[in-house]
Design an enzyme around this catalytic site. Structure first.
Site, PDB file in Angstrom:
ATOM      1  CB  THR A  97      -0.375   0.313   0.760  1.00  5.73           C
ATOM      2  OG1 THR A  97      -2.289  -1.307   1.267  1.00  5.73           O
ATOM      3  CG2 THR A  97      -1.909   1.205   1.252  1.00  5.73           C
ATOM      4  CE  LYS A 172      -5.664  -1.115   1.568  1.00  4.30           C
ATOM      5  NZ  LYS A 172      -4.739  -1.691   1.851  1.00  4.30           N
ATOM      6  CE  LYS A 240       1.908   1.351   4.858  1.00  4.44           C
ATOM      7  NZ  LYS A 240       1.329   1.373   3.792  1.00  4.44           N
TER       8      LYS A 240
END
Length: 288
Positions: A97, A172, A240
Site C-alpha cells: 500500500t 485502496k 501510514k
C-alpha cells in the site's frame, strides 16, 4: 506454472508466497532479513535470493509486498534492486500500500526496460492473506494485468483492473477512507450502548442484520466491546495509509474532513501505547 520472485516476507507477504508455492509456482524469495527468508524456504520450499535483483533475475513475474514508498524504491531501484534483474516481458506486481505517485514512477521505469508494472494493493488483512481470500485492486496496462491475474488469484478471492498505473493505489485509498469512517461510527455506537446500559452483544446481533451491518461490525464489534485489540491491522499501518490518502487529497482537491479527524483520533491511540493494537482500538479513546 510460472517462475516467480517474491520480495518481502512480512505478515502479509509470507502467507501470500506460501499460497503461490501451494499452487505449484516455482518461487524465489527475498527478505531484508535473510534469516527469515531461509526459514520460510525451509518450511515451504523454493530458493532464497540474497538481493532483490537476484530474486527478479530470470523470472516471469516478480511480486513485492513491503512497507511504504521508500521501502518499495529501495527494493526496486539501484544496482541491487529488482528492476536491475528484470528481463524484457517480466511483469512486476506490487502489493504494497503506497502512493499513486510511486506506482506511476515505477510503471514508467519498468517500461523503459521492456517490463511491466502493476500496482496491486490488497484488502483483507493478515487473516485474508493466510486464508488466500484477499481483495486486490490493480492499476496498469490491460495486457500485463491479464497475464498476471491467474498468478495473483493464488491468494485472492477477488481481483480487478481499476485503470492505468496508480489506479490500484487510488482505489485502496478509498477503501481505507471508508474503513476509517465505519470504525469511528461503530466505536461511538458501541460506546453509546455501553453508557446506556444495553446488552451490546444483543445489540450487535440485531443491528448487524440491518442497514448498519458491516464487515467491521461482524468481525470486530464484539472484541471492541470486550476491549480486545491484540490482532488484525495495526494502528501504525492505518496511520501510514491515511497519511497517503490525505496527501493525495491535497493534490486532487478532495475534501476529507472525517478522514482527517479519525487520523488524529488514531494519533491519540498511538500516544496511549496502542501503536500495534488493531484499528478497532479506536473505541479505547472513548472509555467503557
Amino acid at each position: 506454472m510460472a517462475k516467480v520472485g517474491f520480495i518481502g516476507l512480512g505478515v502479509m507477504g509470507a502467507p501470500m508466497a506460501k499460497h503461490l508455492r501451494a499452487k505449484g509456482h516455482e518461487l524465489t524469495v527475498y527478505n531484508r532479513t535473510i534469516a527469515k527468508a531461509e526459514k520460510w524456504a525451509a518450511e515451504n520450499g523454493g530458493r532464497v535470493a540474497k538481493t532483490p535483483r537476484e530474486a527478479a533475475d530470470g523470472q516471469e513475474f516478480v511480486l513485492a509486498c513491503v512497507g511504504n514508498d521508500d521501502d518499495l524504491r529501495q527494493v526496486t531501484i539501484g544496482p541491487d534492486g529488482a528492476f536491475a534483474g528484470l528481463r524484457k516481458g517480466t511483469i512486476f506486481v506490487d502489493h504494497t500500500t503506497a502512493s499513486a505517485e510511486v506506482a506511476r514512477e515505477l510503471h514508467e521505469a519498468a517500461g523503459k526496460k521492456g517490463a511491466a508494472f502493476i500496482d496491486a494493493p490488497v484488502s483483507g488483512g493478515q487473516a485474508g492473506a493466510e486464508n488466500g481470500v484477499l481483495t486486490i485492486m490493480c492499476g496498469g496496462d490491460a495486457d500485463a494485468y491479464a497475464k498476471a491475474e491467474p498468478v495473483i488469484m493464488s491468494f485472492a478471492r477477488a481481483c480487478r483492473l481499476m485503470g492505468p498505473a496508480g489506479s490500484g493505489q487510488l482505489t485502496k485509498m478509498i477503501n481505507q477512507i471508508c474503513i476509517a469512517g465505519v470504525v469511528q461510527g461503530l466505536s461511538e455506537g458501541i460506546h453509546f450502548g455501553q453508557q446506556a446500559g444495553l446488552d451490546i452483544e444483543a445489540v450487535l446481533d440485531v443491528i448487524s442484520k440491518g442497514a448498519a451491518g458491516s464487515w467491521q461490525m461482524e468481525n470486530r464489534g464484539r472484541t471492541m466491546n470486550q476491549g480486545k485489540f491484540d490482532f488484525g491491522f495495526a494502528v501504525d499501518w492505518m496511520r501510514k495509509d491515511l497519511a497517503i490518502c490525505l496527501a493525495e487529497a491535497r493534490k486532487n482537491g478532495a475534501s476529507l474532513p472525517v478522514t482527517a479527524l479519525v487520523d488524529q483520533f488514531y494519533a491519540d491511540v498511538q500516544a496511549k501505547g496502542g501503536r500495534r493494537w488493531d484499528t478497532s482500538s479506536l473505541i479505547s479513546r472513548l472509555g467503557k
